[in-house]
Design a protein around this motif. Structure first.
Motif, PDB file in Angstrom:
ATOM      1  N   ALA A  67       0.835  -1.200   0.000  1.00  0.00           N
ATOM      2  CA  ALA A  67       0.000   0.000   0.000  1.00  0.00           C
ATOM      3  C   ALA A  67       0.873   1.253   0.000  1.00  0.00           C
ATOM      4  N   THR A  68       1.953   1.220   0.757  1.00  0.00           N
ATOM      5  CA  THR A  68       2.868   2.363   0.814  1.00  0.00           C
ATOM      6  C   THR A  68       3.473   2.637  -0.560  1.00  0.00           C
ATOM      7  N   ALA A  69       3.961   1.587  -1.208  1.00  0.00           N
ATOM      8  CA  ALA A  69       4.538   1.751  -2.541  1.00  0.00           C
ATOM      9  C   ALA A  69       3.480   2.240  -3.531  1.00  0.00           C
ATOM     10  N   GLY A  70       2.271   1.696  -3.420  1.00  0.00           N
ATOM     11  CA  GLY A  70       1.192   2.122  -4.306  1.00  0.00           C
ATOM     12  C   GLY A  70       0.839   3.587  -4.112  1.00  0.00           C
ATOM     13  N   CYS A  71       0.778   4.041  -2.864  1.00  0.00           N
ATOM     14  CA  CYS A  71       0.496   5.462  -2.604  1.00  0.00           C
ATOM     15  C   CYS A  71       1.606   6.345  -3.161  1.00  0.00           C
ATOM     16  N   SER A  72       2.849   5.911  -3.007  1.00  0.00           N
ATOM     17  CA  SER A  72       3.969   6.681  -3.558  1.00  0.00           C
ATOM     18  C   SER A  72       3.848   6.793  -5.075  1.00  0.00           C
ATOM     19  N   THR A  73       3.471   5.720  -5.725  1.00  0.00           N
ATOM     20  CA  THR A  73       3.283   5.733  -7.181  1.00  0.00           C
ATOM     21  C   THR A  73       2.151   6.690  -7.555  1.00  0.00           C
ATOM     22  N   LEU A  74       1.036   6.608  -6.837  1.00  0.00           N
ATOM     23  CA  LEU A  74      -0.095   7.497  -7.125  1.00  0.00           C
ATOM     24  C   LEU A  74       0.296   8.960  -6.923  1.00  0.00           C
ATOM     25  N   GLU A  75       1.100   9.241  -5.906  1.00  0.00           N
ATOM     26  CA  GLU A  75       1.570  10.610  -5.698  1.00  0.00           C
ATOM     27  C   GLU A  75       2.424  11.060  -6.888  1.00  0.00           C
ATOM     28  N   ALA A  76       3.328  10.184  -7.329  1.00  0.00           N
ATOM     29  CA  ALA A  76       4.198  10.518  -8.459  1.00  0.00           C
ATOM     30  C   ALA A  76       3.400  10.698  -9.756  1.00  0.00           C
ATOM     31  N   CYS A 131      -0.641  14.116   1.646  1.00  0.00           N
ATOM     32  CA  CYS A 131      -0.052  12.786   1.807  1.00  0.00           C
ATOM     33  C   CYS A 131      -1.110  11.713   1.601  1.00  0.00           C
ATOM     34  N   LEU A 132      -1.013  11.002   0.472  1.00  0.00           N
ATOM     35  CA  LEU A 132      -1.977   9.938   0.207  1.00  0.00           C
ATOM     36  C   LEU A 132      -1.827   8.777   1.179  1.00  0.00           C
ATOM     37  N   HIS A 133      -0.627   8.554   1.696  1.00  0.00           N
ATOM     38  CA  HIS A 133      -0.390   7.466   2.643  1.00  0.00           C
ATOM     39  C   HIS A 133      -1.284   7.614   3.871  1.00  0.00           C
ATOM     40  N   VAL A 134      -1.335   8.829   4.407  1.00  0.00           N
ATOM     41  CA  VAL A 134      -2.139   9.099   5.603  1.00  0.00           C
ATOM     42  C   VAL A 134      -3.627   8.977   5.290  1.00  0.00           C
ATOM     43  N   LEU A 135      -4.025   9.471   4.135  1.00  0.00           N
ATOM     44  CA  LEU A 135      -5.443   9.414   3.772  1.00  0.00           C
ATOM     45  C   LEU A 135      -5.891   7.969   3.570  1.00  0.00           C
ATOM     46  N   ALA A 136      -5.058   7.160   2.927  1.00  0.00           N
ATOM     47  CA  ALA A 136      -5.375   5.740   2.757  1.00  0.00           C
ATOM     48  C   ALA A 136      -5.404   5.032   4.106  1.00  0.00           C
ATOM     49  N   ALA A 137      -4.444   5.343   4.962  1.00  0.00           N
ATOM     50  CA  ALA A 137      -4.407   4.722   6.290  1.00  0.00           C
ATOM     51  C   ALA A 137      -5.677   5.049   7.069  1.00  0.00           C
ATOM     52  N   HIS A 138      -6.118   6.301   7.008  1.00  0.00           N
ATOM     53  CA  HIS A 138      -7.345   6.701   7.695  1.00  0.00           C
ATOM     54  C   HIS A 138      -8.540   5.935   7.139  1.00  0.00           C
ATOM     55  N   ALA A 139      -8.621   5.834   5.814  1.00  0.00           N
ATOM     56  CA  ALA A 139      -9.739   5.122   5.191  1.00  0.00           C
ATOM     57  C   ALA A 139      -9.736   3.642   5.570  1.00  0.00           C
ATOM     58  N   HIS A 169       5.616  -9.310   5.154  1.00  0.00           N
ATOM     59  CA  HIS A 169       4.556  -8.606   4.416  1.00  0.00           C
ATOM     60  C   HIS A 169       5.131  -7.855   3.235  1.00  0.00           C
ATOM     61  N   ASP A 170       5.905  -8.562   2.429  1.00  0.00           N
ATOM     62  CA  ASP A 170       6.516  -8.003   1.226  1.00  0.00           C
ATOM     63  C   ASP A 170       7.525  -6.909   1.524  1.00  0.00           C
ATOM     64  N   VAL A 171       8.167  -6.971   2.659  1.00  0.00           N
ATOM     65  CA  VAL A 171       9.141  -5.941   3.011  1.00  0.00           C
ATOM     66  C   VAL A 171      10.205  -5.818   1.931  1.00  0.00           C
ATOM     67  N   GLU A 172      10.615  -6.945   1.372  1.00  0.00           N
ATOM     68  CA  GLU A 172      11.673  -6.921   0.371  1.00  0.00           C
ATOM     69  C   GLU A 172      11.217  -6.247  -0.917  1.00  0.00           C
ATOM     70  N   ALA A 173       9.915  -6.172  -1.161  1.00  0.00           N
ATOM     71  CA  ALA A 173       9.411  -5.701  -2.449  1.00  0.00           C
ATOM     72  C   ALA A 173       8.998  -4.239  -2.459  1.00  0.00           C
ATOM     73  N   ALA A 174       9.091  -3.543  -1.332  1.00  0.00           N
ATOM     74  CA  ALA A 174       8.596  -2.168  -1.302  1.00  0.00           C
ATOM     75  C   ALA A 174       9.517  -1.282  -0.480  1.00  0.00           C
ATOM     76  N   PRO A 175       9.564   0.015  -0.815  1.00  0.00           N
ATOM     77  CA  PRO A 175      10.403   0.939  -0.080  1.00  0.00           C
ATOM     78  C   PRO A 175       9.828   1.278   1.288  1.00  0.00           C
ATOM     79  N   GLU A 176      10.631   1.905   2.097  1.00  0.00           N
ATOM     80  CA  GLU A 176      10.213   2.332   3.437  1.00  0.00           C
ATOM     81  C   GLU A 176       9.010   3.257   3.336  1.00  0.00           C
TER      82      GLU A 176
END
Length: 180
Positions: A67-76, A131-139, A169-176
């Motif tokens: 979800a974090t990586a996806g939000c970063s992509t959506l922001e970009a 920050c889409l990360h926070v908005l997604a987390a809230h939702a 939980h896919d730690v290896e596949a996504a950024p911090e």
């Protein structure tokens, strides 16, 4: 609006998972606010004051690497600008976002009061999209129809949890995780 979400206590296994997801030890966690269907934490609720005394307005912190990586992509890709334009053009959406801000503040008040951040929610609420990360987390934590921009973000992410999770939980596949 839904009632104030209840948080599950963080087990030692949850602490290890969140630490692996974030690449650091979690700080000030009040509990798990949303779990991935695989059972791992995906959003944690954070106390409004960290153990070192620092005020922390981000109550809902997205930890799921997909979800974090996806939000970063959506922001970009410009989703924040698109949503900001919609806020300016759609009074109903803006009013719903204002209610999401109030709901976020109410949830945080259940965890404690910190005068330094009174009235400040997260993610740019109630007038900006920061920050889409926070908005997604809230939702995810509050459920549908509480944060409209979080709901839109989640809809754009799609079923990020659908693939089987890897160790951590896919730690290896996504950024911090990146949050405000």
């Amino acid at each position: 609006m839904t009632a104030v979400p209840s948080f599950e206590p963080l087990s030692p296994a949850d602490v290890a998972t969140v630490a692996a997801q974030l690449g650091r030890e979690p700080r000030g966690v009040a509990g798990v606010a949303w779990r991935c269907p695989c059972g791992k934490p995906g959003v944690v609720a954070t106390n409004p004051r960290l153990p070192d005394g620092t005020p922390f307005p981000t109550t809902y912190y997205l930890t799921c690497p997909r979800a974090t990586a996806g939000c970063s992509t959506l922001e970009a890709e410009g989703l924040m600008a698109e949503l900001a334009a919609r806020l300016a053009a759609e009074p109903g959406l803006a009013a719903d976002y204002e209610r999401a801000h109030a709901a976020y503040l109410a949830d945080r008040a259940e965890l404690g009061t910190v005068p330094e951040i009174e009235g400040i929610s997260a993610g740019g609420m109630p007038t900006r999209v920061k920050c889409l990360h926070v908005l997604a987390a809230h939702a995810l934590a509050a459920g549908p129809d509480v944060n409209p921009l979080g709901d839109i973000t989640l809809a754009r992410l799609g079923e990020f949890w659908a693939r089987p999770c890897l160790s951590g939980h896919d730690v290896e596949a996504a950024p911090e995780a990146v949050h405000e």
